[in-house]
Scaffold this motif. Structure first.
Motif, mmCIF file in Angstrom:
data_model
loop_
_atom_site.group_PDB
_atom_site.id
_atom_site.type_symbol
_atom_site.label_atom_id
_atom_site.label_comp_id
_atom_site.label_asym_id
_atom_site.label_seq_id
_atom_site.Cartn_x
_atom_site.Cartn_y
_atom_site.Cartn_z
ATOM 1 N N CYS A 3 53.459 -12.084 0.612
ATOM 2 C CA CYS A 3 53.762 -10.497 0.190
ATOM 3 C C CYS A 3 55.251 -10.229 0.410
ATOM 4 O O CYS A 3 55.859 -10.967 1.250
ATOM 5 N N THR A 4 55.686 -9.144 -0.262
ATOM 6 C CA THR A 4 57.087 -9.008 0.122
ATOM 7 C C THR A 4 56.942 -7.372 0.337
ATOM 8 O O THR A 4 56.002 -6.551 0.179
ATOM 9 N N ASP A 6 58.895 -3.742 1.610
ATOM 10 C CA ASP A 6 60.205 -2.880 1.702
ATOM 11 C C ASP A 6 60.668 -2.292 3.030
ATOM 12 O O ASP A 6 59.712 -2.479 3.996
ATOM 13 N N ARG A 10 56.226 -0.550 2.860
ATOM 14 C CA ARG A 10 55.250 -0.466 1.776
ATOM 15 C C ARG A 10 55.123 -2.066 1.284
ATOM 16 O O ARG A 10 56.218 -2.901 0.826
ATOM 17 N N ILE A 12 55.148 -4.375 -1.753
ATOM 18 C CA ILE A 12 55.760 -4.568 -3.060
ATOM 19 C C ILE A 12 55.288 -5.274 -3.966
ATOM 20 O O ILE A 12 54.815 -5.196 -5.083
ATOM 21 N N GLN A 13 55.021 -6.742 -3.416
ATOM 22 C CA GLN A 13 54.163 -7.872 -4.033
ATOM 23 C C GLN A 13 53.315 -8.220 -3.356
ATOM 24 O O GLN A 13 53.657 -8.650 -1.983
ATOM 25 N N LYS A 30 49.748 -2.553 -3.580
ATOM 26 C CA LYS A 30 51.123 -2.351 -4.057
ATOM 27 C C LYS A 30 51.332 -0.915 -3.798
ATOM 28 O O LYS A 30 50.648 -0.149 -4.314
ATOM 29 N N GLY A 31 52.663 -0.754 -3.145
ATOM 30 C CA GLY A 31 52.817 0.954 -2.853
ATOM 31 C C GLY A 31 52.289 1.312 -1.688
ATOM 32 O O GLY A 31 52.601 2.470 -1.040
ATOM 33 N N ASP A 86 67.962 -7.799 -1.124
ATOM 34 C CA ASP A 86 66.823 -7.121 -1.426
ATOM 35 C C ASP A 86 66.456 -6.287 -0.865
ATOM 36 O O ASP A 86 65.520 -5.290 -1.269
ATOM 37 N N SER A 88 64.248 -6.152 1.749
ATOM 38 C CA SER A 88 62.829 -6.564 1.838
ATOM 39 C C SER A 88 62.462 -7.667 2.972
ATOM 40 O O SER A 88 63.187 -8.545 3.084
#
Length: 596
Positions: A3-4, A6, A10, A12-13, A30-31, A86, A88
């Motif tokens: 996962c990524t 931020d 949160r 992101i992916q 996500k989010g 990025d 992140s």
């Protein structure tokens, strides 16, 4: 799960593997803030982890506890990298549940290994507080013949020999009163086929150990050692029994010759109680003249050699004795620590041997004095005795021939003549008498073969001269039968062997009437002149040919005069062996002479 996240924390992916890890679909995450899925106890630790990573550090060993969609807790192992471009975090999370369970198992095994190292065993087992098997492992399980699963739930006391159960029960009680391990020696455990093996057991109370929570039992198979001990014990008992009950005199001595032990036979022999014998040198009981030889032989035994010797000992109360002594060193490692002495009174045996030797010498002298050649064979046809005459006649060396085989010691012309009659004597058990011409010796032999349990006894003599004389006599007889004169053949002693028909015609006596007798005793009568008899006797003694006249009597009692020519037959040595007398009836001539 990949996962990524931020900078605010949160998602992101999120990769699809989040379903297996957290139970959510990617869209559900996500989010959302990551802290909402982290167990409260680990949130601050997780924030610090991400701060540390955002400064450019990496850490792959961070672990925290997360909450799955099912509200279950799950341990995750994180690896994270901060991307400044990025803004992140790139993260990889793995389910650490199995890894943590493995770590606990490793810790548990380490605890068991520590116990095994402390106590050492061929078989390790865990028991509950009642003694039932919870876990079993080790090489001895196979030795006992059980599969580990067969023992789970079985009470350990049920496998122990009934004579050893009380000792095992006491150990289970004792370990609950102390934290010290308890050792049990020489316990018998039943194998799957009902046999018994000896084990040495260490029992340790690990019920309070959170990693174990059981009674730890380590067992070492000592069956081979126990059997060896039992064999040693039995061997010692057998030796002790042999020592105590042996009819021979037995001692155990140190290097100084001091008696450390003596058996009843020795004590009886010297007629002393044991307390007066032990811790005294053997030499105290021996005459001084034999002490040096006993000391010397003891030194040889302590040098490591088994020693045997005989000694003539004059014991005051027992008289002259001949003792056979064997000294056997007792070694421990490479050192001789003592000597066993075995003493046998062989006085009677030696005396018997000497008697036998004297008898053998007498028998040998008798056999040597036999004028015939003589030898004996065992059942394998080997020579066992040859007298001097046999040695002379056969022209052999008797010492070289003794023990040799008859059939391989002489040429075929001899063995072929002897084999059949010798074999006949063995098979029938009867005496065999025969004559044989042995070409090797150019001689005739008269042979008598006597069978026995030991083999054959053979007597023989050279009869070549007799055979030749017989042949000559037979030739002479052929001639003498054809003449009308009386012919008488006697042996050297004058005993009649043969007469012709002319003799029978003149005297009326046949060969059967006169054979084996002196002709004069048959033919002479009352008016035979004694002077003439004496004169003829003297002429015979000279061994020379002579003639004479004498008055004889026929079988009918009628008188008649004979003129006889007597010729002696000599052997090669010039000895008289026969006489031939030719008789003419001169009765009519004597009458005419008397009338004139």
């Amino acid at each position: 799960m990949i996962c990524t996240i931020d900078a605010a924390g949160r998602f992101i992916q999120v990769s699809a593997s989040c379903r297996q890890v957290l139970g959510y679909n990617p869209e559900e995450l996500k989010g959302c803030f990551t802290k909402d899925f982290i167990h409260p106890k680990d949130r601050s630790k997780t924030v610090e982890f991400f701060k540390y990573v955002s400064t450019g550090n990496t850490n792959t060993s961070f672990e925290n506890c997360c909450i799955k969609k099912s509200k279950e807790e799950v341990s995750l192992s994180w690896s994270a990298v901060w991307s400044a471009e990025d803004k992140s975090f790139f993260c990889i999370e793995r389910d650490a549940t199995a890894q943590n369970a493995a770590a606990k198992e490793i810790h548990h095994r380490k605890e068991l290994q520590q116990l095994l190292l402390a106590h050492g065993s061929d078989m390790m087992a865990l028991l509950d507080e009642n003694g039932n098997y919870l876990y079993v492992a080790g090489t001895s399980v196979k030795t006992l013949g059980y599969e580990p699963d067969q023992l789970i739930g079985v009470n350990a006391l049920h496998l122990i020999h009934s004579e050893d159960v009380a000792q095992a029960q006491q150990a289970l009680i004792l370990i609950q009163q102390t934290r010290e391990p308890v050792k049990l020696s020489d316990i018998r455990i039943k194998t799957v086929d009902g046999q018994w093996r000896w084990v040495e057991i260490t029992v340790s109370n690990q019920l309070e150990n959170p990693a174990i929570k059981a009674i730890f039992v380590s067992s070492q198979d000592i069956t081979q050692r126990k059997r060896a001990q039992l064999q040693v014990t039995q061997s010692e008992q057998r030796f002790r029994s042999l020592f105590q009950n042996n009819p021979d005199l037995m001692l155990y001595q140190d290097e100084a010759g001091v008696i450390l032990d003596a058996n009843p036979a020795f004590l009886s022999f010297i007629k002393k109680p044991k307390e007066e014998v032990l811790n005294r040198p053997l030499y105290d009981f021996l005459p001084q003249e034999v002490v040096p030889i006993f000391k010397k032989k003891l030194e040889e035994a302590f040098a490591g050699s088994e020693v045997k010797f005989k000694a003539d000992v004059n014991l005051k109360e027992l008289g002259q004795k001949i003792l056979s002594v064997v000294k056997v060193p007792l070694r421990i490692g490479h050192k001789v620590v003592g000597v066993h002495a075995v003493i046998k009174d062989i006085t009677k045996i030696i005396q018997a041997q000497r008697t036998i030797e004297k008898q053998a010498q007498k028998l040998n002298a008798i056999l040597e004095s036999i004028t015939d050649a003589f030898y004996t064979l065992d059942k394998n046809w080997n020579f066992t005795f040859i007298n001097g005459e046999c040695e002379r006649v056969l022209q052999v060396n008797r010492q070289a021939l003794l023990g040799k085989n008859l059939w391989s010691s002489f040429p075929p012309d001899i063995t072929q003549q002897l084999y059949k009659p010798y074999q006949q004597a063995i098979e029938t058990g009867e005496t065999i008498h025969f004559e044989a011409y042995l070409n090797t010796y150019k001689s005739w032999f008269d042979i008598k073969v006597y069978p026995s349990e030991e083999g054959l006894s053979v007597y023989f003599q050279d009869v070549t001269q007799q055979v030749n004389s017989k042949e000559e006599l037979e030739k002479l007889s052929l001639v003498a039968r054809k003449i009308t004169n009386g012919v008488v053949i006697t042996d050297a002693q004058g005993l009649t062997e043969w007469v012709n028909e002319g003799f029978t015609h003149i005297t009326g006596y046949t060969l059967s009437d006169i054979i084996g007798k002196k002709p004069g005793t048959i033919l002479q009568g009352p008016e035979t002149d004694p002077a003439t008899i004496k004169r003829i006797s003297n002429k015979i003694k000279t061994g020379k040919p002579f003639t004479d006249e004498i008055l004889n009597y026929k079988k009918t009692g009628q008188q008649f005069w004979i003129h006889k020519e007597v010729t002696p037959i000599l052997n090669e040595r010039g000895e008289v062996i026969k006489f031939i007398a030719i008789q003419n009836d001169i009765t009519e001539r004597k009458k005419v002479a008397a009338e004139l």
